[in-house]
Write a protein that holds these residues in place. Structure first.
Motif, PDB file in Angstrom:
ATOM      1  N   SER A  64       0.851  -1.183   0.000  1.00  0.00           N
ATOM      2  CA  SER A  64       0.000   0.000   0.000  1.00  0.00           C
ATOM      3  C   SER A  64       0.889   1.236   0.000  1.00  0.00           C
ATOM      4  CB  SER A  64      -0.891   0.009   1.244  1.00  0.00           C
ATOM      5  OG  SER A  64      -1.545   1.255   1.316  1.00  0.00           O
ATOM      6  N   LYS A  68      -2.859   3.071   6.293  1.00  0.00           N
ATOM      7  CA  LYS A  68      -4.044   2.223   6.457  1.00  0.00           C
ATOM      8  C   LYS A  68      -4.797   2.588   7.717  1.00  0.00           C
ATOM      9  CE  LYS A  68      -3.691  -0.829   3.105  1.00  0.00           C
ATOM     10  NZ  LYS A  68      -4.777  -1.287   2.269  1.00  0.00           N
ATOM     11  N   GLU A  94     -19.579  -2.139   2.647  1.00  0.00           N
ATOM     12  CA  GLU A  94     -19.449  -0.874   1.902  1.00  0.00           C
ATOM     13  C   GLU A  94     -20.488   0.130   2.393  1.00  0.00           C
ATOM     14  OE1 GLU A  94     -19.691  -1.551  -2.294  1.00  0.00           O
ATOM     15  OE2 GLU A  94     -17.705  -2.459  -2.427  1.00  0.00           O
ATOM     16  N   ILE A  99     -16.837   3.032   2.438  1.00  0.00           N
ATOM     17  CA  ILE A  99     -15.643   2.917   1.600  1.00  0.00           C
ATOM     18  C   ILE A  99     -15.738   1.693   0.697  1.00  0.00           C
ATOM     19  CG2 ILE A  99     -13.972   4.194   2.993  1.00  0.00           C
ATOM     20  CD1 ILE A  99     -13.166   1.525   4.305  1.00  0.00           C
ATOM     21  N   LYS A 100     -14.969   1.761  -0.381  1.00  0.00           N
ATOM     22  CA  LYS A 100     -14.921   0.656  -1.346  1.00  0.00           C
ATOM     23  C   LYS A 100     -13.611  -0.099  -1.121  1.00  0.00           C
ATOM     24  CE  LYS A 100     -18.312   1.979  -4.457  1.00  0.00           C
ATOM     25  NZ  LYS A 100     -19.416   1.098  -4.084  1.00  0.00           N
ATOM     26  N   GLY A 102     -10.004  -1.282  -1.234  1.00  0.00           N
ATOM     27  CA  GLY A 102      -8.801  -0.521  -1.555  1.00  0.00           C
ATOM     28  C   GLY A 102      -8.783   0.834  -0.879  1.00  0.00           C
ATOM     29  N   GLU A 103      -9.884   1.200  -0.208  1.00  0.00           N
ATOM     30  CA  GLU A 103      -9.965   2.528   0.380  1.00  0.00           C
ATOM     31  C   GLU A 103      -9.868   2.478   1.913  1.00  0.00           C
ATOM     32  OE1 GLU A 103     -12.854   4.453  -3.056  1.00  0.00           O
ATOM     33  OE2 GLU A 103     -13.663   4.169  -1.055  1.00  0.00           O
ATOM     34  N   THR A 104      -9.582   3.638   2.463  1.00  0.00           N
ATOM     35  CA  THR A 104      -9.538   3.822   3.916  1.00  0.00           C
ATOM     36  C   THR A 104     -10.436   5.004   4.232  1.00  0.00           C
ATOM     37  OG1 THR A 104      -7.270   3.014   4.000  1.00  0.00           O
ATOM     38  CG2 THR A 104      -7.998   4.353   5.854  1.00  0.00           C
ATOM     39  N   ASP A 105     -11.190   4.919   5.315  1.00  0.00           N
ATOM     40  CA  ASP A 105     -12.093   6.039   5.600  1.00  0.00           C
ATOM     41  C   ASP A 105     -11.318   7.243   6.161  1.00  0.00           C
ATOM     42  OD1 ASP A 105     -11.620   5.429   8.220  1.00  0.00           O
ATOM     43  OD2 ASP A 105     -13.507   4.386   8.526  1.00  0.00           O
ATOM     44  N   SER A 111      -9.839   0.093   6.932  1.00  0.00           N
ATOM     45  CA  SER A 111      -9.401  -0.076   5.548  1.00  0.00           C
ATOM     46  C   SER A 111     -10.080  -1.334   5.039  1.00  0.00           C
ATOM     47  CB  SER A 111      -7.890  -0.279   5.467  1.00  0.00           C
ATOM     48  OG  SER A 111      -7.229   0.911   5.796  1.00  0.00           O
ATOM     49  N   GLU A 113     -10.401  -4.305   2.123  1.00  0.00           N
ATOM     50  CA  GLU A 113      -9.776  -4.999   0.988  1.00  0.00           C
ATOM     51  C   GLU A 113     -10.594  -6.251   0.700  1.00  0.00           C
ATOM     52  OE1 GLU A 113      -7.149  -4.246  -0.808  1.00  0.00           O
ATOM     53  OE2 GLU A 113      -6.257  -2.645   0.414  1.00  0.00           O
TER      54      GLU A 113
END
Lengths: 150, 642, 197
Positions: A64, A68, A94, A99-100, A102-105, A111, A113
Motif C-alpha cells: 500500500s 491504512k 461498503e 468505503i470501497k 482498496g480505500e480507507t475512511d 481499511s 480490501e
C-alpha cells in the motif's frame, strides 16, 4: 519509519536487488504502508531504478502506498465464498463504512480490501478483521460484527 | 543434534527414535491447520494443555498439533490415539470432559462423535467415516500424524528414506527414469509430465540450474498446497532435494504466498531442521551432493502462479509472464535451466522413489497416474480436502465423500481448475477425473479446486465472477488479455444487470477466440474458459438474462425482486426488524410490504421469514405484484377474538 | 553463424540463427503489422498484432513473430482469415482508447476494423511500452515506467528523474503511437513546477 530501520532490513537481505520484493514485504509488514521516502532509499541502496520499485509497489496486492486504517477488513471473494453470498457481505460493509475495496475512511478507522481466498471455505462467506476470522456471514451478522470495532 | 552423515546413520537414528516412542501412550492429535485455527483450534489447544496439567496427566498424555486433517467442515478435530477416537467441532468447554471421561475412563462422549446424516449412526473411528473411508490418501495421509514443526515426527514415519535411497543407491539418471516411468504429471495446472520437464532441464547446457516449488496457490477456493506445506513441509523438501539431485541443481527456491503465514513459518522451520540434520547443505548424507533452499514470499499476484511470471518475480521484478517459445526448463530464472513444480507434485516424489514407479502406477487411470488432492468447497455438505485416486467419478467425490449438496438443494454444476477451468453440469457427473478427461469436457484439473454450485447459483454470474477476478489479476502487458477480458467482463456484467442485448453472446465468443489464441501466457489463453464452459452447458441461462431479463437462479441482484405474499404474512415483525435498509413497511398486525424503492435486495427478509410462513417471495423476469392497499393490511385474528 | 532456410507466405527466405520470424520476414520484404516492436529494443510481444501461423513438420500453431525464433524448414503464414480476424479485434480493442491515433486508423482500414465496436474510454495509452523500454534500454534513464496491473496499468513518469533528464531528450515522444505520452509528460511537468512553487 526511520531510515536506520530500513537500512537494517536492506542489510538483512544483503542489499540484493533480487530481494527487492522481500524487502518491501518486510517494510509493509512493520509499517503497514510504503512511504515514498522509503522507496527512494531502497532504490538508491539497491541501485534499482525508481521505475522498477514503483512498478512492483503497485503491481503486487500486498503493498500500500497510503496509510491504512486502524482496523483492516478483509472480505474473502474466493469462489466458495462467492457462491455462498460474499457479495452481499461486501455490499453491507461498503454501506456501513462508506468505503470501497482498496480505500480507507477519513477517520482512519477502517481499511477495506477484498482477498482472493482465505482458505477457510467451510466457514464461507468469511470476513476477517485484524486477522480474526468471522465465518458464515450474512448481512445482519456482518453489521453486528462491525459494531465491535472503534 | 549432531549431523547425520550417511544412510546408515540415518537408519540408526530412526530406529533409536522409534524405540524411544511408546505406541501405546495416549496422544491427542489436534488439527492446527489455518482453517481449524479460524474455527478456534488454538483456544482448544490451550485448554487441552491446561486440563492435562490440572488433571495431573503430564507425561502420560501428549498433545500433538498436527497439520490439516482435511475435514474442515467439522473442525476443530481431535483424534485420540492409540484408540483412534475422533471428535469433531471441539470447543474449549468440551475439553475438561474429554480428559476426564475419554482419556481417564475410556468413555466415549456421544455428542462429539460424527453422526452419519443418513443412518444417524454415531461413528467413533476416523477410518469409518464416509468422508475419510472413500478416500485414498497417499500424499496427504501423514498430515494427521505429524507435528509439522517436528522433523522427528516425519523421520519416525520413514521420512527422508526416499532421499537416502536416491543418494546412496541410485544415479541421478536412475531417479529421473523412475519419475519418468511413474508418469507423474504436474499437479499445478496443465498436467505436464514431470519426468519430461526434469529431463529437459538436466540435458540443458549450463552449470547452474534451479529447482522451484510453486506454492503461490492463487486459485480462489483451493488450499491443498497450503495444507501440505503447513502440515507436512518435509515431504515437499524431500521431493525437492531428490529432484535437485536428478536434475543436477544445487539451489532451490520455495515461492510461497505471503498470505499463508503459517505455511511460511513451518517451511522455514523445516528448512532449518533439515539443515541441522544434514539433509540440506554440503555433502548431504555423505553423498557429495550439495543443495540449499531459499524461501521467497509472493506479494499477492495470481499471475505469479504462471511459471515464467513466478520466475520473473523470483528475480525481484513485477511478475509479468515471459514468452515460453523456449521452455523455462531450459531458460528460466536468470535465463538458466529451471524446473518448477507445484507443492503436491514435489510431495509425490519421495513416495515414487521409496516405493517405485510400479507401485505408483497401480493408482489412477491410463494417462493420469497416482492420486489427486481436491479442495471440495462451495455448496457442499462436507467442505474439505479430499485425496482420491485419479479416475474416481465426480459423482463419487461430491456425493460419497462430500455428502451431497448443502441444505438438501439440487446440484447444478461443479467448477474445477480455478479461473482457467470450467463448469461441468449434472450430465457429466459420471466423468472420471483425470487431466485429459477434464480438459476434453471443457474444464481442467488445475490445482484441484472443486467448487460445487447448486440451483441458487447463476452460471452467467459465475462467468462474470471469474472474468472480474482475471481483469484484476491480469498483468496488463498484452492486449488480448488486458483489453479483451476487460471487454468480456463489461459485456457479462451488462448481461447480469439486465442490459444484455442480442449479439452479446457472439461478441463474447469472438473476444474469447482472440484471448484464447493470441494472449501471451496461460492466464490470458485460458481466461475465456469459465465463459465458454458455462455457455456450452448453460446457454439457456444466458438467453434468459438477455431476452427475458430473467435470472433463472434468482441470484442476479438487478434482475430480482422481493415481495411479501399478503396471504401468508403473519405480521411477525421479524423481517421488518432485520432489514438493514428499513425497506419494510408494517407494524404489529399489519401485513408487511416491501418498499421497492428502498430495497437493496440483500435477501435478509427472505432468509429470516419463518419457514412456516414462507411469506417473502423472490421473483425474476416478472413484474412485482402491486402492494396490498393500506386499508386491507390489518390482520384480524379470529381465534383470539373469541 | 549458420544459415537457416524457411518459407514465409510461400517464399523461400534465408535467415541467421537467433533471428526472429519478424526480422526474417522484414528482410525478405514481407510486411507484418506491429505496434510494440522497435528495432533498437528487445522484443516485447505485447500488442500481439504480428501474430502468424507456423507449421513445423505438420504441427501448426499461432505464435507472435516478433518473439518466435526462426528454425530450419519452418513454414510461416502471415495472413489468413483467422489471423486477420484476430488483428481486427486487437485494433478494435485499442481504438476504444485511442480512436484518433493515425497508426490505428491505418490498421483499421487494412483489417476492416470498426472504430466504434467498443465504447470509447479515451485514456489514449495503448501500453505498447515503447517509451518505457526506450528510456530504459537505449537511454538508460528510467524516467518513465509502468504502474499498476491489469486493466489499471498505466505509464507514469518519475518526477525527480524526469525533471533532470527529460527536458533536453524527449526522444520517446515521436515513438508514441498516440498522444498519451506527451499528455503524461505535460502532467508531470505541471506537477514538478507546482511542487517547486
Amino acid at each position: 519509519m526511520d531510515k536506520e530501520r530500513i537500512d537494517q532490513i536492506i542489510d538483512k537481505h544483503h542489499s540484493d536487488p533480487s530481494s527487492l520484493i522481500q524487502i518491501l514485504l518486510d517494510i509493509q509488514a512493520e509499517h503497514h504502508w510504503l512511504p515514498k521516502e522509503a522507496l527512494e532509499q531502497i532504490s538508491e541502496r539497491l541501485q534499482v531504478p525508481m521505475t522498477r520499485v514503483q512498478h512492483i509497489a503497485t503491481f503486487y496486492k500486498a503493498f500500500s502506498l497510503v496509510p491504512k486504517g486502524r482496523h483492516q477488513i478483509h472480505i474473502c471473494m474466493g469462489t466458495a465464498c462467492h457462491v455462498r453470498g460474499a457479495s452481499r457481505v461486501l455490499d453491507t460493509v461498503e454501506g456501513l463504512t462508506g468505503i470501497k475495496p482498496g480505500e480507507t475512511d477519513l477517520d482512519l478507522k477502517f481499511s477495506l480490501e477484498t482477498v482472493n481466498c482465505l482458505g477457510c471455505c467451510a466457514l464461507g462467506p468469511v470476513l476477517e478483521i485484524d486477522g480474526k476470522t468471522h465465518g458464515k456471514m450474512a448481512p445482519v451478522q456482518t453489521a453486528d460484527v462491525l459494531k465491535n470495532y472503534d | 543434534m549432531a549431523r547425520i552423515n550417511s544412510p546408515a546413520e540415518l537408519e540408526a537414528f530412526r530406529s533409536n527414535l522409534i524405540s524411544g516412542r511408546d505406541p501405546n501412550k495416549t496422544c491427542i492429535t489436534l488439527c492446527s491447520g489455518s482453517a481449524c485455527h479460524a474455527s478456534g483450534s488454538r483456544e482448544v489447544a490451550a485448554s487441552i494443555e491446561e486440563e492435562i496439567r490440572k488433571q495431573g496427566l503430564e507425561g502420560e498424555v501428549e498433545l500433538r498439533r498436527t497439520g490439516c486433517h482435511g475435514f474442515c467442515e467439522r473442525g476443530p478435530i481431535i483424534v485420540i490415539r492409540p484408540d483412534d477416537i475422533c471428535y469433531f467441532q471441539i470447543k474449549p468447554e468440551d475439553v475438561p470432559e474429554i480428559i476426564s471421561e475419554t482419556i481417564r475412563q475410556k468413555k466415549i462422549i456421544e455428542r462429539l462423535l460424527y453422526t452419519d446424516p443418513i443412518t444417524n449412526e454415531k461413528i467413533i473411528q476416523e477410518s469409518e467415516i464416509p468422508f475419510y473411508k472413500n478416500q485414498g490418501r497417499l500424499v496427504f495421509g501423514s498430515n494427521v500424524q505429524i507435528d509439522p514443526k517436528s522433523i522427528d515426527d516425519y523421520l519416525a514415519l520413514g521420512g527422508y528414506s526416499g532421499l537416502s535411497k536416491a543418494l546412496s543407491q541410485m544415479s541421478p539418471e536412475g531417479v529421473l527414469e523412475e519419475v519418468r516411468t511413474s508418469n507423474l504429471r504436474g499437479r499445478g495446472g496443465g498436467g505436464f509430465p514431470t519426468g519430461r520437464k526434469w529431463a529437459e532441464s538436466r540435458n540443458a547446457p549450463g552449470d547452474m540450474k534451479y529447482v522451484i516449488v510453486n506454492a503461490d496457490e492463487g486459485d480462489p477456493g483451493a488450499y491443498m498446497d497450503r495444507s501440505l506445506l503447513e502440515g507436512n513441509p518435509h515431504s515437499v523438501l524431500e521431493g525437492l532435494i531428490i529432484g535437485a539431485y536428478a536434475i543436477g541443481s544445487t539451489q532451490g527456491y520455495i515461492y510461497v504466498r505471503q498470505e499463508y503465514p503459517l505455511a511460511v513459518q513451518n517451511v522455514n522451520i523445516a528448512i532449518r531442521q533439515a539443515e541441522e540434520y544434514g539433509f540440506l547443505g554440503k555433502n548431504i548424507l555423505g553423498s557429495g551432493f550439495d543443495f540449499t533452499i531459499d524461501v521467497h514470499q509472493g506479494a499477492g499476484a495470481f499471475v505469479c502462479g504462471e511459471s515464467s511470471a513466478l520466475m520473473t518475480a523470483l528475480e525481484g521484478k513485477a511478475g509479468e509472464p515471459r514468452p515460453k517459445y523456449i521452455h523455462t526448463a531450459v531458460k528460466g530464472v536468470w535465463d538458466r535451466p529451471s524446473v518448477l513444480n507445484n507443492v503436491e507434485t514435489w510431495a509425490n516424489v519421495p513416495l515414487i522413489i521409496n516405493k517405485g514407479a510400479d507401485w505408483f502406477t497401480q493408482y489412477g487411470t491410463e494417462k493420469s497416474k497416482g492420486t489427486k488432492i481436491f479442495s471440495l468447497v462451495g455448496k457442499i455438505a462436507n467442505t474439505g480436502l479430499v485425496e482420491v485416486p485419479m479416475g474416481v467419478t465426480l459423482r463419487d467425490i461430491i456425493f460419497k465423500i462430500g455428502g451431497g449438496i448443502l441444505g438438501g438443494k439440487k446440484f447444478k454444476a461443479v467448477q474445477t481448475g480455478g479461473p482457467s477451468g470450467g463448469c461441468l453440469p449434472e450430465e457429466l457427473l459420471d466423468l472420471e477425473v483425470g487431466f485429459d478427461e477434464l480438459s476434453k469436457a471443457g474444464s481442467m484439473m488445475g490445482s484441484g479446486g472443486m467448487i460445487i454450485m447448486d440451483e441458487d447459483t447463476c452460471m452467467v454470474d459465475v462467468a462474470r465472477y471469474f472474468l472480474n477476478f482475471l481483469t484484476d489479476e491480469s498483468c496488463g502487458k498484452c492486449v488480448p488479455c488486458r483489453e479483451g477480458i476487460r471487454q468480456m467482463l463489461k459485456t457479462l456484467t451488462n448481461i447480469t444487470q439486465g442490459k444484455g442485448k442480442e449479439g452479446d453472446i457472439e461478441l463474447l465468443e469472438q473476444l474469447a477466440e482472440v484471448a484464447g489464441e493470441a494472449a501471451l501466457c496461460a492466464l490470458g489463453k485460458s481466461a475465456p474458459n469459465p465463459f465458454l464452459s458455462t455457455l456450452k452447458y448453460f446457454r439457456d441461462e444466458y438467453e434468459a438474462h438477455i431476452r427475458e431479463k430473467r435470472c433463472p437462479a434468482l441470484s442476479c441482484k438487478e434482475l430480482i425482486s422481493f415481495y411479501i405474499d399478503p396471504t401468508r404474512c403473519q405480521a411477525c415483525m421479524t423481517c421488518l426488524r432485520k432489514c438493514p435498509s428499513e425497506a419494510i413497511i408494517g407494524a404489529k398486525r399489519q401485513i408487511h410490504v416491501v418498499d421497492q424503492d428502498k430495497c437493496t435486495k440483500c435477501g435478509t427478509c427472505f432468509e429470516v421469514c419463518p419457514s412456516r410462513f414462507a411469506a417473502v417471495k423472490k421473483i425474476s423476469g416478472e413484474p412485482v405484484p402491486p402492494p396490498i392497499p393500506e386499508e386491507a393490511r390489518t390482520i384480524v385474528r379470529k381465534s383470539k377474538e373469541k | 553463424m549458420s544459415e537457416i532456410l524457411l518459407k514465409i507466405d510461400g517464399k523461400e527466405v534465408k535467415a541467421r540463427e537467433g533471428m526472429t520470424v519478424l526480422e526474417a520476414a522484414q528482410r525478405a520484404g514481407i510486411s507484418i503489422p506491429t505496434l510494440c516492436h522497435h528495432e533498437k529494443l528487445e522484443p516485447y510481444g505485447a500488442c500481439r498484432l504480428c501474430i502468424v501461423e507456423i507449421d513445423m513438420r505438420g504441427w501448426k500453431k499461432l505464435v507472435v513473430s516478433c518473439l518466435y525464433p526462426v528454425a530450419q524448414d519452418l513454414v510461416v503464414t502471415t495472413k489468413s482469415e483467422k489471423i486477420n480476424r484476430i488483428r481486427k479485434m486487437i485494433v478494435e480493442l485499442l481504438l476504444a482508447h485511442a480512436p484518433d491515433a493515425f497508426d490505428l486508423q491505418d490498421l483499421a482500414r487494412e483489417y476492416g476494423a470498426d472504430r466504434d465496436r467498443f465504447e470509447k474510454e479515451s485514456s489514449f495509452c495503448i501500453h505498447c511500452g515503447l517509451c518505457v523500454r526506450y528510456c530504459a534500454e537505449v537511454k538508460k534513464k528510467h524516467a518513465v515506467g509502468f504502474v499498476n496491473r491489469g486493466a489499471n496499468r498505466e505509464i507514469s513518469f518519475i518526477p525527480e528523474v524526469a525533471s533532470k533528464e527529460c527536458w533536453n531528450c524527449k526522444e520517446c515522444f515521436p515513438l508514441c503511437p498516440t498522444e498519451a505520452l506527451q499528455a503524461a509528460y505535460v502532467l508531470t511537468e505541471a506537477l514538478m513546477s507546482h511542487t517547486r512553487q
